[in-house]
Design a protein around this motif. Structure first.
Motif, mmCIF file in Angstrom:
data_model
loop_
_atom_site.group_PDB
_atom_site.id
_atom_site.type_symbol
_atom_site.label_atom_id
_atom_site.label_comp_id
_atom_site.label_asym_id
_atom_site.label_seq_id
_atom_site.Cartn_x
_atom_site.Cartn_y
_atom_site.Cartn_z
ATOM 1 N N TYR A 23 -80.782 22.406 4.085
ATOM 2 C CA TYR A 23 -79.872 22.230 2.961
ATOM 3 C C TYR A 23 -79.444 23.598 2.434
ATOM 4 N N SER A 24 -78.312 23.617 1.779
ATOM 5 C CA SER A 24 -77.836 24.873 1.197
ATOM 6 C C SER A 24 -78.784 25.313 0.087
ATOM 7 N N ASP A 25 -78.719 26.586 -0.237
ATOM 8 C CA ASP A 25 -79.649 27.149 -1.218
ATOM 9 C C ASP A 25 -79.533 26.482 -2.585
ATOM 10 N N ASP A 26 -78.312 26.077 -2.978
ATOM 11 C CA ASP A 26 -78.193 25.467 -4.300
ATOM 12 C C ASP A 26 -78.867 24.100 -4.357
ATOM 13 N N VAL A 86 -81.604 23.330 -2.547
ATOM 14 C CA VAL A 86 -83.040 23.653 -2.583
ATOM 15 C C VAL A 86 -83.473 24.000 -4.005
ATOM 16 N N LYS A 87 -82.704 24.851 -4.673
ATOM 17 C CA LYS A 87 -83.062 25.257 -6.037
ATOM 18 C C LYS A 87 -83.029 24.066 -6.987
ATOM 19 N N ALA A 88 -82.006 23.215 -6.856
ATOM 20 C CA ALA A 88 -81.886 22.055 -7.740
ATOM 21 C C ALA A 88 -83.032 21.075 -7.511
ATOM 22 N N PHE A 89 -83.397 20.877 -6.252
ATOM 23 C CA PHE A 89 -84.458 19.924 -5.949
ATOM 24 C C PHE A 89 -85.801 20.397 -6.505
ATOM 25 N N VAL A 90 -86.138 21.652 -6.269
ATOM 26 C CA VAL A 90 -87.401 22.188 -6.771
ATOM 27 C C VAL A 90 -87.448 22.114 -8.292
ATOM 28 N N ALA A 91 -86.352 22.469 -8.941
ATOM 29 C CA ALA A 91 -86.320 22.436 -10.402
ATOM 30 C C ALA A 91 -86.563 21.025 -10.924
ATOM 31 N N LYS A 92 -85.923 20.030 -10.310
ATOM 32 C CA LYS A 92 -86.101 18.651 -10.761
ATOM 33 C C LYS A 92 -87.485 18.114 -10.435
ATOM 34 N N ALA A 93 -88.036 18.493 -9.294
ATOM 35 C CA ALA A 93 -89.396 18.068 -8.958
ATOM 36 C C ALA A 93 -90.389 18.615 -9.977
ATOM 37 N N GLN A 138 -88.227 31.402 1.825
ATOM 38 C CA GLN A 138 -88.039 32.342 0.720
ATOM 39 C C GLN A 138 -87.330 31.731 -0.488
ATOM 40 N N VAL A 139 -86.303 30.914 -0.291
ATOM 41 C CA VAL A 139 -85.567 30.346 -1.425
ATOM 42 C C VAL A 139 -86.424 29.309 -2.147
ATOM 43 N N ALA A 140 -87.122 28.463 -1.395
ATOM 44 C CA ALA A 140 -87.970 27.450 -2.013
ATOM 45 C C ALA A 140 -89.099 28.092 -2.817
ATOM 46 N N ILE A 141 -89.727 29.114 -2.266
ATOM 47 C CA ILE A 141 -90.818 29.799 -2.973
ATOM 48 C C ILE A 141 -90.297 30.454 -4.250
ATOM 49 N N ALA A 142 -89.163 31.094 -4.157
ATOM 50 C CA ALA A 142 -88.580 31.723 -5.351
ATOM 51 C C ALA A 142 -88.249 30.684 -6.413
ATOM 52 N N GLY A 189 -99.101 35.172 7.031
ATOM 53 C CA GLY A 189 -99.716 35.134 5.706
ATOM 54 C C GLY A 189 -99.307 36.327 4.854
ATOM 55 N N LYS A 190 -99.274 37.497 5.450
ATOM 56 C CA LYS A 190 -98.855 38.697 4.714
ATOM 57 C C LYS A 190 -97.398 38.589 4.258
ATOM 58 N N ALA A 191 -96.552 38.049 5.129
ATOM 59 C CA ALA A 191 -95.138 37.905 4.768
ATOM 60 C C ALA A 191 -94.977 36.957 3.590
ATOM 61 N N MET A 192 -95.757 35.883 3.564
ATOM 62 C CA MET A 192 -95.670 34.943 2.445
ATOM 63 C C MET A 192 -96.261 35.542 1.173
ATOM 64 N N GLN A 193 -97.309 36.337 1.308
ATOM 65 C CA GLN A 193 -97.866 37.032 0.137
ATOM 66 C C GLN A 193 -96.810 37.947 -0.477
ATOM 67 N N ALA A 194 -96.028 38.606 0.370
ATOM 68 C CA ALA A 194 -94.974 39.490 -0.133
ATOM 69 C C ALA A 194 -93.886 38.715 -0.869
ATOM 70 N N MET A 195 -93.761 37.419 -0.568
ATOM 71 C CA MET A 195 -92.782 36.574 -1.260
ATOM 72 C C MET A 195 -93.292 36.089 -2.613
ATOM 73 N N GLY A 196 -94.566 36.342 -2.892
ATOM 74 C CA GLY A 196 -95.097 35.996 -4.201
ATOM 75 C C GLY A 196 -95.855 34.694 -4.287
#
Length: 599
Positions: A93-96, A98-105, A126-130, A160-167
């Protein structure tokens, strides 16, 4: 002293793995008060296949389910499984979106987001984690564990290191197929803890009978947390039993502190609940070490068996299991987790039922080979890639970078059927069944699939699953009839396999006239060179041609959907479309004449 914390999967992955995700909210709410008192670190209640099952089969609003569970479990973190850029659907899905879904969840009740990508391509996370972090919730980065020539401990540590860098706030090892062995688990956990300063969660299915041993070795190697399932929905393709792991750790330095007596009460409740769903039980969800070869995960196992049964092909499931690792190797060894498990599994089914490998290639396999799901872990079969996409360009960027924002378009498409932003997101996940769900809700015609009566004690064994018993009175005589199986419907006939007073019978039901037999019109069987048919039962998603069109051999003329995957049906010859016998939404069976092409 290191207390081990626990997530229970009873309200999501446990029933996804054992009864094809069919548990209803009405069977969850009565026990929530006790679940809320256990002291779990979290309860997994949403995500995975639950969203799909709610609107496709159960006719429940998944958002309302979440809200009611949030209200019923006020003291416990609620957790979901999120497929990164795929969210809960089967495409990126487009980034918008993803952001809308996470926010509503998050607003509706999710506290912990376990975010994974089926390819272990961290670009797709990266977008979902952010978005999770922006919502102020717990972001858990996930390693989809699998084995292949390209999957190594070092590679998993780098992920794992790459995901840690994503926060991310924690790491999860997601062993969806039960491929971990005890010592491999210890090695991987120790390597992650040595190089990454984050809590490590271990999610291991017991498909090979090794789950509890893997969790114990993980704990000894430094893991902080385990996923379990209440015993009445545990083991086999599900997870190690909660009560068993709590008992195993009690009194040790890893004591969970959970109340074993309370857990046992909950277990008895779900023991009774499970009986209601006997029609979705499968003989393929018990311990089976063949998973170490075919790598089929638990949720895929029960759904695959159920789908093959609906297609009248359950007897060929072992052929499918043998084909799955071959397809996986051709696709560069993706981990088998949604959606790649469905992509690989459905293609394997097509290969087996068609009697020819890749005679039909699903649209999802074509997208995969084009790079639309991300970077394949290994080298793909280039001959297959050319067969699927020809000379089309293979992308190497993050797939979502090529997608335009979608939310405005989605709102316009669904229009007044959507009463909320959540409804728009339901439509976004599954356009056809989402629209149907919203239409039925508006009309007040939402009816869940029926549950068969619970068989009475003493019913004999069935050839497939559990028989359904009826007592029939005819002129004062009582007969006991056990229906033990149902054959695929075709030509207006239906085969039922049953026993009457213990004597096995096969009965063929045939309507009295052709109008009834054909429903909206009985279709002829394909036979001429230009006749278009399909090799799999399914639904028509789209008709791509009209009468009078001139088509080339191999040109797509229909799109069908079977087992949640779409497939193009192509013209067998070049010519003119003479007649079309199907419309969008029609149900079709193998061999039926769908389109006539005159050469």
């Amino acid at each position: 002293m290191k207390k081990i914390t626990v997530t229970d999967t009873i309200l999501r992955d446990a029933h996804q793995s054992l009864i094809a995700t069919r548990m209803r909210l009405e069977d969850m709410l009565p026990i929530c008060d006790k679940l809320d008192k256990v002291g779990y670190w979290s309860l997994e209640v949403w995500g995975g296949a639950t969203f799909d099952a709610c609107i496709r089969f159960l006719k429940e609003d998944p958002w309302e389910r979440l809200r009611q569970l949030r209200a019923a479990l006020p003291n416990t973190r609620l957790q979901m499984l999120l497929r990164g850029q795929n969210l809960l659907g089967y495409r990126h899905y487009s980034d918008d979106v993803v952001k809308a879904f996470v926010a509503k969840a998050a607003v509706n009740g999710i506290d912990v987001f376990r975010v994974f990508d089926a390819m272990n391509d961290v670009r797709n996370l990266q977008v979902a984690i952010a978005a999770v972090k922006a919502a102020g919730k717990h972001a858990q980065g996930t390693i989809c564990y699998t084995t292949s020539p390209v999957h190594t401990v070092a590679a998993f540590v780098e992920q794992g290191k790459a995901m840690q860098a994503m926060g991310v706030d924690s790491l999860a090892i997601k062993d969806m197929a039960g491929l971990l062995t005890p010592y491999a688990t210890a090695e991987l956990v120790a390597a992650l803890k040595a190089e990454i300063d984050l809590p490590v969660f271990i999610h291991s299915h017991d498909t090979a009978g090794l789950g509890a041993m893997c969790q114990l070795k993980a704990i000894e190697a430094g893991a902080d947390h385990i996923d379990t399932a209440i015993s009445s929905f545990a083991w086999g393709t599900s997870h190690p039993g909660t009560e068993s792991m709590v008992a195993a750790l009690r009194g040790s330095q890893y004591d969970t502190g959970l109340d074993l007596a309370l857990l046992q009460e909950i277990g008895l409740y779900f023991y009774a609940v499970r009986k209601r769903y006997h029609q979705f039980e499968s003989e393929f969800t018990a311990v089976d070490t063949r998973v170490q070869v075919n790598q089929v995960p638990g949720g895929m196992m029960s759904n695959l068996a159920n789908q093959l049964k609906e297609q009248g092909a359950l007897h060929r499931i072992n052929e499918v299991f043998e084909e799955i690792p071959k397809v996986r190797a051709d696709l560069g060894y993706p981990p088998l987790v949604t959606p790649t498990s469905q992509i690989v599994g459905t293609q394997a089914v097509f290969n087996v039922l068609a009697g020819e490998r890749y005679k039909t290639i699903t649209n999802e396999v074509k997208l995969y080979l084009q790079g639309r799901y991300g970077k394949a872990p290994g080298v793909v079969n280039e001959r297959l890639r050319f067969q699927a996409i020809g000379n089309e360009e293979v992308i190497d960027v993050r797939p979502a970078d090529l997608l335009k924002p979608e939310m405005t378009k989605l709102r316009a498409e669904i229009g007044e059927l959507a009463q909320s932003e959540e409804d728009v997101l339901t439509y976004a996940m599954f356009p056809d069944i989402g629209r149907k769900f919203l239409e039925e809700r508006k009309a007040g015609t939402l009816v869940p699939e029926p549950l068969l009566p619970i068989p009475t004690a003493g019913a004999g064994p069935a050839s497939e699953g559990v028989p359904t018993e009826f007592l029939i009175d005819v002129h004062g005589e009582t007969y006991r009839v056990d229906i033990t199986g149902v054959g695929l419907k075709g030509e207006g006939k239906r085969h039922f396999y049953l026993s009457i007073d213990g004597m096995p019978e096969e009965v063929v039901f045939e309507p009295l006239n052709e109008f009834v037999a054909g429903g909206s019109g009985k279709r002829k069987q394909a036979g001429a060179p230009g006749d278009v048919s399909t090799s799999m039962p399914g639904n028509i998603v789209d008709v791509l041609v009209k009468e009078g069109d001139v088509v080339k051999a191999g040109q797509p003329v229909l799109i069908t959907e079977a087992m949640k995957m779409e497939t193009e049906v192509q013209a067998p010859i070049a010519g003119t479309v003479k007649a079309i016998h199907v419309a969008k939404g029609d149900r079709v069976n193998p061999g039926e004449l769908l389109v006539e092409i005159e050469g």
